[in-house]
Design an enzyme around this catalytic site. Structure first.
Site, PDB file in Angstrom:
ATOM      1  N   ASP A 119       0.891  -1.262  -0.404  1.00 20.11           N
ATOM      2  CA  ASP A 119       0.124   0.050  -0.370  1.00 20.11           C
ATOM      3  C   ASP A 119       0.788   1.058   0.177  1.00 20.11           C
ATOM      4  O   ASP A 119       0.395   2.254  -0.465  1.00 20.11           O
ATOM      5  CB  ASP A 119      -0.822  -0.264   0.806  1.00 20.11           C
ATOM      6  CG  ASP A 119      -1.327   0.981   1.560  1.00 20.11           C
ATOM      7  OD1 ASP A 119      -3.216   1.089   0.865  1.00 20.11           O
ATOM      8  OD2 ASP A 119      -1.127   2.095   2.128  1.00 20.11           O
ATOM      9  N   ALA A 159      -5.090   2.292  -0.322  1.00 15.49           N
ATOM     10  CA  ALA A 159      -4.959   1.040  -1.973  1.00 15.49           C
ATOM     11  C   ALA A 159      -5.251  -0.161  -1.917  1.00 15.49           C
ATOM     12  O   ALA A 159      -5.967  -0.676  -2.071  1.00 15.49           O
ATOM     13  CB  ALA A 159      -3.741   2.066  -2.639  1.00 15.49           C
ATOM     14  N   ASP A 160      -4.542  -0.533  -0.891  1.00 17.56           N
ATOM     15  CA  ASP A 160      -5.748  -1.761   0.545  1.00 17.56           C
ATOM     16  C   ASP A 160      -6.629  -2.149   0.082  1.00 17.56           C
ATOM     17  O   ASP A 160      -7.611  -3.146  -0.999  1.00 17.56           O
ATOM     18  CB  ASP A 160      -4.575  -2.343   1.044  1.00 17.56           C
ATOM     19  CG  ASP A 160      -3.721  -2.829   0.989  1.00 17.56           C
ATOM     20  OD1 ASP A 160      -2.481  -3.852   0.089  1.00 17.56           O
ATOM     21  OD2 ASP A 160      -2.641  -2.845   1.854  1.00 17.56           O
ATOM     22  N   VAL A 161      -7.423  -1.059   0.297  1.00 18.04           N
ATOM     23  CA  VAL A 161      -9.039  -1.157   1.334  1.00 18.04           C
ATOM     24  C   VAL A 161      -9.517  -1.034  -0.729  1.00 18.04           C
ATOM     25  O   VAL A 161     -10.422  -1.631  -0.594  1.00 18.04           O
ATOM     26  CB  VAL A 161      -9.185  -0.786   2.201  1.00 18.04           C
ATOM     27  CG1 VAL A 161     -10.687  -0.443   2.538  1.00 18.04           C
ATOM     28  CG2 VAL A 161      -8.800  -0.810   3.545  1.00 18.04           C
TER      29      VAL A 161
END
Length: 388
Positions: free
Chosen positions: A133, A161-163
């Site tokens: 991320d 970015a991950d979520v």
């Protein structure tokens, strides 16, 4: 979603955030993990009972199998034959080495929807890079927009970015499941953190594509709509969003400073943006004279868009947050009564449910294998051979 079966091969955050969307609405989510003796973590070390792991993996069942063992792969293939969705976030080449890539699984079950989350995509010049991320926030442009220019690039304070990739992947899987109702066939869904980050820039990205404008770091100001930012009070900070003409007029009336509305430097949206430093200096001097609560009460009465800058404990103490029920209770056998972060949307007939805490590794081995035809003796033998 009770009729949907999801095989969850994901690790760390983006993949689990995706699969959680299905688990919370009743899908049978089987979390595929490595057996304890292999000493392969889920990316969390010894923090399985920690808040992050518990928040990501509630409502799932756990099956611990060795996917490098032919008998482990045979078990997985049996599960695939009855599954609807497989989600993985290995590096792009790993799935092919293990024999669990989309083409292989589609031979077993042509209806399978296979979702891959990666850092940079399944192919291309960066495909083999490890994707995190923090790295993607920089490469995808967010850090060039976030924070104040005097402090250099600034990452966001959560794994955006991950979520985001997890949420986009969940939407993509649901789209593929809907399409399957017509075609009868599954397909390979691909999402990357880099694509997600660029997409989430939204209007900032569009400014470049349409106008070739490179957005700068605006700090707490909105890039174009002023005054929209953070202002000090006598006991903390508030945020005000009053860039549009009608809202700015209401703000000036509430502050008893209608002269600002007619000021030659502030009388239009473009002029306020150009002269933001001077305007914010004036507004900050005014907002310092009262408390947060006093300003929020006044602005609410006058229909001015504003809110307090809350710390996390204040967020969950907020009466509207409590009314919305975003903190959801669960009972953990070791930790006792805990709370996790619930879903941000509501379905009036079929609400999300927090049914079970994150499972221990392999907690459902017996139940899951029994469901696909393994006898107690066979399960014991698999355990003794290290397949489980």
């Amino acid at each position: 979603m009770a009729a949907i079966k999801v095989l969850d091969l994901t690790r760390v955050r983006a993949g689990p955030a995706c699969v959680r969307q299905f688990a919370d609405w009743g899908a049978d989510v089987i979390k595929i993990e490595s057996p304890e003796y292999m000493e392969v973590s889920d990316g969390w070390g010894g923090l399985r009972d920690g808040p992050d792991f518990q928040n990501l993996h509630r409502n799932k069942r756990s099956l611990a199998i060795n996917l490098k063992d032919p008998e482990g792969i045979a078990i997985f293939y049996k599960l695939v034959a009855e599954a609807d969705v497989v989600v993985e976030n290995f590096r792009p080449d790993v799935k092919f080495r293990l024999g669990i890539d989309y083409e292989t699984l589609a031979e077993i079950n042509p209806r399978i929807v296979y979702a891959s989350i990666s850092g940079f995509g399944q192919d291309g010049p960066y495909a083999k890079r490890p994707g995190f991320d923090h790295i993607v926030q920089g490469m995808g442009g967010l850090m060039s927009l976030n924070g104040d220019a005097s402090h250099g690039p600034m990452r966001a304070g959560f794994a955006v970015a991950d979520v985001g990739a997890g949420m986009y992947c969940a939407i993509a899987i649901m789209t593929a499941l809907l399409e399957r109702q017509t075609s009868g066939r599954g397909q390979w869904v691909q999402v990357s953190l880099l694509q997600t980050m660029v997409s989430m820039l939204d209007f900032q990205a569009a400014r470049w594509l349409f106008l070739q404008e490179i957005p700068q770091q605006p700090g707490n100001d909105h890039p174009t709509s002023i005054p929209t930012g953070v202002y000090p009070t006598s006991d903390g900070y508030i945020t005000i969003a009053a860039g549009e003409q009608a809202m700015f007029r209401r703000l000036c009336a509430s502050l008893q400073r209608m002269d600002l509305m007619e000021h030659p430097d502030f009388c239009s949206e473009s002029l306020r943006s150009e002269n933001r430093v001077a305007l914010n200096t004036i507004l900050s001097a005014i907002t310092r004279t009262r408390t947060r609560a006093e300003w929020i009460a006044l602005f609410e009465k006058d229909s001015v868009a504003a809110g307090p800058i809350n710390s996390i404990d204040e967020v969950f103490a907020d009466p509207q947050v409590q009314h919305l029920g975003i903190a959801q209770p669960l009972h953990h056998p070791r930790l006792g009564d805990v709370e996790v972060v619930g879903q941000p949307f509501i379905l009036n007939r079929t609400p999300s449910q927090m049914r079970t805490v994150a499972p221990d590794r392999g907690a459902h081995n017996h139940d899951i294998l029994s469901d696909i035809g393994y006898s107690p003796e066979q399960i014991t033998a698999l355990k003794e051979k290290g397949v489980l």
